[in-house]
Design a protein around this motif. Sequence first.
Motif, short mmCIF file in Angstrom:
data_model
loop_
_atom_site.label_atom_id
_atom_site.label_comp_id
_atom_site.label_asym_id
_atom_site.label_seq_id
_atom_site.Cartn_x
_atom_site.Cartn_y
_atom_site.Cartn_z
N PRO A 1 0.81 -1.23 0.00
CA PRO A 1 0.00 0.00 0.00
C PRO A 1 0.84 1.28 0.00
O PRO A 1 0.51 2.24 -0.69
N ASP A 2 1.93 1.30 0.79
CA ASP A 2 2.77 2.50 0.89
C ASP A 2 3.76 2.51 -0.28
O ASP A 2 4.75 1.78 -0.29
N ARG A 3 3.50 3.36 -1.29
CA ARG A 3 4.34 3.35 -2.49
C ARG A 3 5.78 3.76 -2.19
O ARG A 3 6.69 3.48 -2.96
N ASN A 4 6.01 4.44 -1.05
CA ASN A 4 7.37 4.85 -0.71
C ASN A 4 8.20 3.72 -0.08
O ASN A 4 9.36 3.93 0.27
N ARG A 5 7.58 2.54 0.07
CA ARG A 5 8.31 1.40 0.64
C ARG A 5 8.39 0.23 -0.34
O ARG A 5 8.85 -0.84 0.01
N LEU B 1 17.73 -2.74 -11.66
CA LEU B 1 17.52 -1.35 -12.06
C LEU B 1 16.25 -1.20 -12.90
O LEU B 1 15.49 -0.23 -12.75
N SER B 2 16.03 -2.17 -13.78
CA SER B 2 14.81 -2.15 -14.60
C SER B 2 13.56 -2.21 -13.72
O SER B 2 12.59 -1.48 -13.94
N VAL B 3 13.61 -3.07 -12.70
CA VAL B 3 12.49 -3.19 -11.76
C VAL B 3 12.26 -1.87 -11.03
O VAL B 3 11.12 -1.40 -10.87
N LEU B 4 13.36 -1.23 -10.57
CA LEU B 4 13.24 0.04 -9.86
C LEU B 4 12.59 1.11 -10.74
O LEU B 4 11.77 1.91 -10.27
N GLY B 5 12.92 1.09 -12.03
CA GLY B 5 12.30 2.05 -12.95
C GLY B 5 10.81 1.85 -13.09
O GLY B 5 10.05 2.81 -13.19
N LYS B 6 10.38 0.60 -13.09
CA LYS B 6 8.95 0.31 -13.25
C LYS B 6 8.16 0.54 -11.95
O LYS B 6 6.99 0.90 -11.98
N ILE B 7 8.81 0.30 -10.80
CA ILE B 7 8.14 0.53 -9.53
C ILE B 7 8.01 2.03 -9.28
O ILE B 7 7.01 2.51 -8.73
N ALA B 8 9.08 2.81 -9.67
CA ALA B 8 9.05 4.27 -9.58
C ALA B 8 8.83 4.77 -8.16
O ALA B 8 8.03 5.67 -7.92
N ASP B 9 9.55 4.19 -7.21
CA ASP B 9 9.57 4.68 -5.83
C ASP B 9 10.67 5.74 -5.76
O ASP B 9 11.84 5.46 -6.03
N ASP B 10 10.29 6.98 -5.41
CA ASP B 10 11.27 8.07 -5.42
C ASP B 10 12.50 7.79 -4.56
O ASP B 10 13.58 8.34 -4.80
N SER B 11 12.33 6.92 -3.55
CA SER B 11 13.47 6.61 -2.68
C SER B 11 14.58 5.85 -3.43
O SER B 11 15.71 5.74 -2.94
#
Length: 691
Positions: free
Chosen positions: A486-490, A512-522
């Motif tokens: 639920p918490d997109r920042n986590r 890195l590809s996964v991080l781009g698709k999740i798009a969590d600013d952290s």
Amino acid sequence: MQKSKIINIALLVIGCFLLLTNTSTADLPEELQPLEKALAVISTYEYGRNSESLTELADFIRPAYGSPQRLKQIEKPLLAFLRSDATLAGKQFICKQLSIIGSEEAVPTLVVMLTETATSDMARYALERIPGSAVEQAFRQVLSKTSGKTKVGIINSLGRRRDVESAAALCSLIYDSEPMVAAAAVSALGRIAGAEATKALAEAKEQTSGKLRLLVLNAYLSCADQLVAQGERSGALAVYEQLYAAGEPVPVRIAALRGRVAAAPKKAGEIIVNVIEADDPVTQAAAIALVREVSGIGITKALAESLDKLSATGQVQLLSALADRGDRDALPAVVNAAKSTDENVRITALDALAALGDASSVNLLAQAASSARGAEQKTARRSLDRLRGPKIDQTIIASISQAEPKVKIELIRSISRRNIYTAVKTLLKTAKDSDSKVRLASFKALKTIADRKDLPALVNLLADVQSGSVRNEAEGTIVAVANKIPDRNRRAEVILAKLASVKEVTGRCSLLSVLGKIADDSSLPAIRTALKDKNVEVKSAAIRALSEWPTGQPVADLLKVVRTSRNETHRVLALRGVVRLVGLDSSRPEKETIKMYRQAMGLASNVSEKKMVLSGLANIKSYAALQMAAAYLEQKALQQEAGMAVIKIAEATYLSHPQRTRDILEKVLRFGKNDSLRKRAQEMINKIKSL
């Protein structure tokens, strides 16, 4: 008997005479005076005219429905109205009211009308609905005095009222020289039923032909149906047996078959099985249809045992009917049919397993799904997904370890379709299977059933995946599961923790590809760090990750890559990302957006890159964007892309800036070489002219 009939008719005539002498409404009680007024208006009513007076009368009568005394008072003036010289339209309306409130006192008046051609139908309509034996007696008395349509109408009324006493007279009319009278008599006898009618119809069955005989057969069926309703099953069965005989019309035989089953419920299974095994296509189909309706112990088993004696068409029909029964006594026969040499039989059997199958059917369906193709495969899969009962899910999970790869894939697919959340542990194992297709199917299923607690295990698996297609699927699965948090920042926590420890290039690129698709600013700092990595592939993955961001936040990072990178691939990737991201943020000031597009255009090193910037600019709906696009209309290499951008932006600006938009569209006409673009520009100019 003849003398008695004469006396009855005489009494009827005297009654009519007495009523005819009492037509006044002057003696009506005061509360009924509105009735007299309404009747006076209705007496001149004609079809198609204002019906307000009819409504008023109906509204006046309705409150009296619960008061027999009040209805009796109302009935008298209505009968007097019928004896008057009122219009036929008015009399028809009054007859309709009498059909609701009329009593036996109305019979003499209505009988007089019954024998008149102009009023016969309306009188009969009222009489049919008035209770009491006097009505049947009146119908019987005038029956012999009428002919043609009037006589047919009276016969129909006797039938609807099921007047047993009229059976004798009607029996003789079966052979009337007037076809419509004979037909009406037959139909009425079917409604009346009873011993006398049934006997007469049995005789007529042998003595009539053509259309009349068909009517006789239907009426005879009706008699049998009523015998069943009255509990006289043996008599009904005898009739049905006669009508089921070979040579009788198909619809009659089918109805008789249904009747046989209804009349002998204890022998229903035996009757149906015998008909099915007789292999008459018509009656076989009718018998199979009855399979869905009959009940009783042992019927299903008996039906199932006859399955392999039928043609392929018969098997398909019976399998479908057995599935609808839902009785698992048929399961062994259905399983056997699923191995038939006929494809249609196999498909129907596999479909039936959805309703009749149990845990023992899991492997059969998985095997069929893995080896069949087309409709058969779809049916096997659908049934495996729809199986219901104890231990189905457990059996699917337990069967995976010993199954061959193709079957394993089908079991895994079903886990996803059935949402078997307890299978996550098993699928995490099969995600490392030696067969790449099994691994691929495992990650697809995990996308549905895995939860946030499973993310660490999934991320660990991703780091070890080598196959490109499997890795792409694994990445998609991790993104889908992370997005369940639920918490997109986590959502990126687990991936970031793993990225810090992974040294292998392919694994780092996937994360890195996964991080781009999740798009969590952290995760932006980690991706920015990857932009400085010495490995070209890692840098590419970081650029792609930033390019996929859902907001314009990484634009500056990508512009820097375009400005400073010596790797042409990185520059193109970054520029493409800039064009995409600049167009995303609609809240950014217009001047800032145009400034970013100008920067991108300034950094574009060749025509292809400039075309890319123009394609992005076309999505900005402002006059400033229109001006920027127009600036490139005179450059031959960019004329078409610039023209397309101008026309697209003009759709949004021509109302707010009509003249300036038109001036720029005129440039498309001057410099453009593409006929299609010139045509669209002219159409837009014409639209502006019409404002």
